[in-house]
Scaffold this motif. Structure first.
Motif, PDB file in Angstrom:
ATOM      1  N   VAL A 207       0.848  -1.187   0.000  1.00  0.00           N
ATOM      2  CA  VAL A 207       0.000   0.000   0.000  1.00  0.00           C
ATOM      3  C   VAL A 207       0.885   1.238   0.000  1.00  0.00           C
ATOM      4  CG1 VAL A 207      -1.737   1.306   1.279  1.00  0.00           C
ATOM      5  CG2 VAL A 207      -1.858  -1.201   1.201  1.00  0.00           C
ATOM      6  N   ARG A 208       0.599   2.198  -0.866  1.00  0.00           N
ATOM      7  CA  ARG A 208       1.361   3.443  -0.937  1.00  0.00           C
ATOM      8  C   ARG A 208       0.461   4.620  -0.589  1.00  0.00           C
ATOM      9  NH1 ARG A 208       3.411   3.111  -6.916  1.00  0.00           N
ATOM     10  NH2 ARG A 208       1.442   2.005  -7.118  1.00  0.00           N
ATOM     11  N   THR A 209       0.963   5.544   0.188  1.00  0.00           N
ATOM     12  CA  THR A 209       0.193   6.709   0.600  1.00  0.00           C
ATOM     13  C   THR A 209       0.756   7.969  -0.042  1.00  0.00           C
ATOM     14  OG1 THR A 209       1.570   7.010   2.563  1.00  0.00           O
ATOM     15  CG2 THR A 209      -0.412   5.686   2.822  1.00  0.00           C
ATOM     16  N   ARG A 210      -0.075   9.020  -0.112  1.00  0.00           N
ATOM     17  CA  ARG A 210       0.359  10.296  -0.663  1.00  0.00           C
ATOM     18  C   ARG A 210       1.420  10.949   0.218  1.00  0.00           C
ATOM     19  NH1 ARG A 210      -0.912  11.051  -5.899  1.00  0.00           N
ATOM     20  NH2 ARG A 210      -3.043  10.469  -6.347  1.00  0.00           N
ATOM     21  N   SER A 211       1.268  10.767   1.518  1.00  0.00           N
ATOM     22  CA  SER A 211       2.249  11.288   2.469  1.00  0.00           C
ATOM     23  C   SER A 211       2.253  10.351   3.659  1.00  0.00           C
ATOM     24  CB  SER A 211       1.884  12.709   2.910  1.00  0.00           C
ATOM     25  OG  SER A 211       0.621  12.723   3.548  1.00  0.00           O
ATOM     26  N   ASP A 212       3.260  10.487   4.492  1.00  0.00           N
ATOM     27  CA  ASP A 212       3.317   9.625   5.659  1.00  0.00           C
ATOM     28  C   ASP A 212       2.053   9.820   6.480  1.00  0.00           C
ATOM     29  OD1 ASP A 212       4.148   9.331   8.739  1.00  0.00           O
ATOM     30  OD2 ASP A 212       5.270   7.930   7.512  1.00  0.00           O
ATOM     31  N   ALA A 213       1.346   8.718   6.740  1.00  0.00           N
ATOM     32  CA  ALA A 213       0.042   8.823   7.384  1.00  0.00           C
ATOM     33  C   ALA A 213       0.141   9.363   8.796  1.00  0.00           C
ATOM     34  CB  ALA A 213      -0.634   7.459   7.388  1.00  0.00           C
ATOM     35  N   ILE A 214       1.184   8.993   9.502  1.00  0.00           N
ATOM     36  CA  ILE A 214       1.325   9.493  10.870  1.00  0.00           C
ATOM     37  C   ILE A 214       1.633  10.980  10.857  1.00  0.00           C
ATOM     38  CG2 ILE A 214       2.631   9.305  13.017  1.00  0.00           C
ATOM     39  CD1 ILE A 214       3.050   6.360  12.383  1.00  0.00           C
ATOM     40  N   GLU A 215       2.501  11.404   9.962  1.00  0.00           N
ATOM     41  CA  GLU A 215       2.809  12.830   9.851  1.00  0.00           C
ATOM     42  C   GLU A 215       1.570  13.637   9.476  1.00  0.00           C
ATOM     43  OE1 GLU A 215       6.023  13.579   7.223  1.00  0.00           O
ATOM     44  OE2 GLU A 215       7.516  12.514   8.442  1.00  0.00           O
ATOM     45  N   ALA A 216       0.658  13.031   8.714  1.00  0.00           N
ATOM     46  CA  ALA A 216      -0.555  13.726   8.297  1.00  0.00           C
ATOM     47  C   ALA A 216      -1.616  13.743   9.393  1.00  0.00           C
ATOM     48  CB  ALA A 216      -1.122  13.071   7.047  1.00  0.00           C
ATOM     49  N   ALA A 247     -21.267   9.226  10.787  1.00  0.00           N
ATOM     50  CA  ALA A 247     -19.889   8.798  10.510  1.00  0.00           C
ATOM     51  C   ALA A 247     -19.027   9.355  11.620  1.00  0.00           C
ATOM     52  CB  ALA A 247     -19.429   9.313   9.150  1.00  0.00           C
ATOM     53  N   ILE A 248     -18.495   8.506  12.464  1.00  0.00           N
ATOM     54  CA  ILE A 248     -17.694   8.917  13.609  1.00  0.00           C
ATOM     55  C   ILE A 248     -16.227   8.790  13.239  1.00  0.00           C
ATOM     56  CG2 ILE A 248     -17.224   8.586  16.049  1.00  0.00           C
ATOM     57  CD1 ILE A 248     -20.115   9.386  15.464  1.00  0.00           C
ATOM     58  N   ALA A 249     -15.579   9.914  12.955  1.00  0.00           N
ATOM     59  CA  ALA A 249     -14.174   9.913  12.545  1.00  0.00           C
ATOM     60  C   ALA A 249     -13.273   9.902  13.773  1.00  0.00           C
ATOM     61  CB  ALA A 249     -13.881  11.127  11.674  1.00  0.00           C
ATOM     62  N   ALA A 250     -12.789   8.707  14.101  1.00  0.00           N
ATOM     63  CA  ALA A 250     -11.832   8.553  15.204  1.00  0.00           C
ATOM     64  C   ALA A 250     -10.453   8.438  14.569  1.00  0.00           C
ATOM     65  CB  ALA A 250     -12.161   7.315  16.043  1.00  0.00           C
ATOM     66  N   ASP A 251      -9.932   9.603  14.123  1.00  0.00           N
ATOM     67  CA  ASP A 251      -8.786   9.579  13.208  1.00  0.00           C
ATOM     68  C   ASP A 251      -7.641  10.500  13.620  1.00  0.00           C
ATOM     69  OD1 ASP A 251      -9.888  12.053  12.763  1.00  0.00           O
ATOM     70  OD2 ASP A 251     -10.168  11.793  10.599  1.00  0.00           O
ATOM     71  N   GLY A 252      -7.653  10.964  14.855  1.00  0.00           N
ATOM     72  CA  GLY A 252      -6.574  11.841  15.303  1.00  0.00           C
ATOM     73  C   GLY A 252      -6.534  13.166  14.577  1.00  0.00           C
ATOM     74  N   GLY A 253      -7.630  13.552  13.955  1.00  0.00           N
ATOM     75  CA  GLY A 253      -7.694  14.819  13.234  1.00  0.00           C
ATOM     76  C   GLY A 253      -7.350  14.733  11.758  1.00  0.00           C
ATOM     77  N   LEU A 254      -7.126  13.518  11.246  1.00  0.00           N
ATOM     78  CA  LEU A 254      -6.663  13.359   9.870  1.00  0.00           C
ATOM     79  C   LEU A 254      -7.602  14.001   8.840  1.00  0.00           C
ATOM     80  CD1 LEU A 254      -4.543  12.054   7.975  1.00  0.00           C
ATOM     81  CD2 LEU A 254      -5.920   9.979   8.016  1.00  0.00           C
ATOM     82  N   THR A 255      -8.912  13.860   9.066  1.00  0.00           N
ATOM     83  CA  THR A 255      -9.870  14.399   8.090  1.00  0.00           C
ATOM     84  C   THR A 255     -10.248  15.846   8.380  1.00  0.00           C
ATOM     85  OG1 THR A 255     -11.718  13.462   9.372  1.00  0.00           O
ATOM     86  CG2 THR A 255     -10.841  12.160   7.542  1.00  0.00           C
TER      87      THR A 255
END
Length: 257
Positions: A207-216, A247-255
């Motif tokens: 799997v490839r991401t646009r940017s490092d997911a943790i950094e994002a 839709a409960i976004a439990a995403d650390g603020g990613l979205t």
């Protein structure tokens, strides 16, 4: 830990590891009787045994969410063992990789079959039991991919998770008058064995991401599965009695970008 789920009987798919295992432990700790289901029966048995060892109530049931007969048999077994069902959590899922022009139809079909049809089939089979119980709560596990597209070579995964959210909203509207709530948990980056479990059953992917997911992620870290389980337990409980179709976004603020 609270006892807010005492008396609830909850069917959990993908309960043998990751978010599903954390959910099974959490809701059992809050008093629920849990049907831990997984395509890997030994994994489900291990989690169910650890719940029982901690004083909780759990049964292990084999369930391949992509197979209609397997799901029907698993739901029948769980409802019999637990004397009914009051809640459902659909955690089972896989991922497949490949840009749209490179992705094989087999991989597309597999992702849709496991992630989307594999959410529909357990819900279709369990809803009659919830209706007989006078209502209940459903939590589907989508993803931030239900809301945005954080990866660029997993179009089947993104499409399937978008479908999970819309399916959940449809069910929330369709059964609100019968006392059934349905919400979609949309995790961000979580420390789970999804890639390893997918590889074990269906082969390795990259799997490839646009940017490092943790950094994002504004909070700057991955979530623990227990953090997803905490949100799930809340959504299953009466404390979330006015939340449905969400839709409960439990995403650390990613979205939130």
């Amino acid at each position: 830990m609270t006892t807010r789920l005492t008396g609830r009987r909850i069917f959990v798919t993908g309960g043998g590891s990751g978010i599903g295992a954390a959910v099974a432990h959490r809701i059992a700790g809050e008093g629920a009787a849990v049907a831990v289901t997984d395509a890997r029966k030994e994994a489900a048995e291990s989690i169910a045994e650890s719940i029982r060892a901690a004083g909780g109530t759990a049964v292990a049931v084999h369930c391949d969410v992509a197979d209609e007969q397997s799901v029907a048999a698993a739901v029948d077994t769980a409802a019999l063992e637990l004397a009914g069902l009051d809640g459902v959590v659909t955690c089972a899922g896989i991922t497949r990789a490949g840009l749209a022009h490179e992705l094989s139809l087999d991989d597309w079909d597999l992702a849709i079959r496991v992630n989307l049809t594999g959410t529909f089939l357990p819900l279709r089979a369990t809803i009659p039991h919830l209706l007989r119980a006078g209502g209940g709560s459903i939590v589907t596990v989508g993803s931030v991919a239900s809301l945005v597209a954080p990866n660029f070579n997993t179009p089947a995964y993104e499409a399937s998770k978008g479908g999970v959210l819309q399916l959940t909203r449809s069910i929330a509207l369709g059964y609100a008058e019968q006392g059934i709530r349905a919400n979609c948990l949309c995790p961000g980056v979580v420390s789970t064995g999804l890639a390893a479990n997918t590889a074990a059953l269906h082969g390795t992917i990259q799997v490839r991401t646009r940017s490092d997911a943790i950094e994002a992620t504004p909070l700057g870290r991955k979530a623990a599965p227990d953090e997803m389980a905490t949100v799930t337990a809340f959504l299953l409980s009466d404390e979330a009695s006015f939340i449905t179709g969400a839709a409960i976004a439990a995403d650390g603020g990613l979205t939130a970008h």
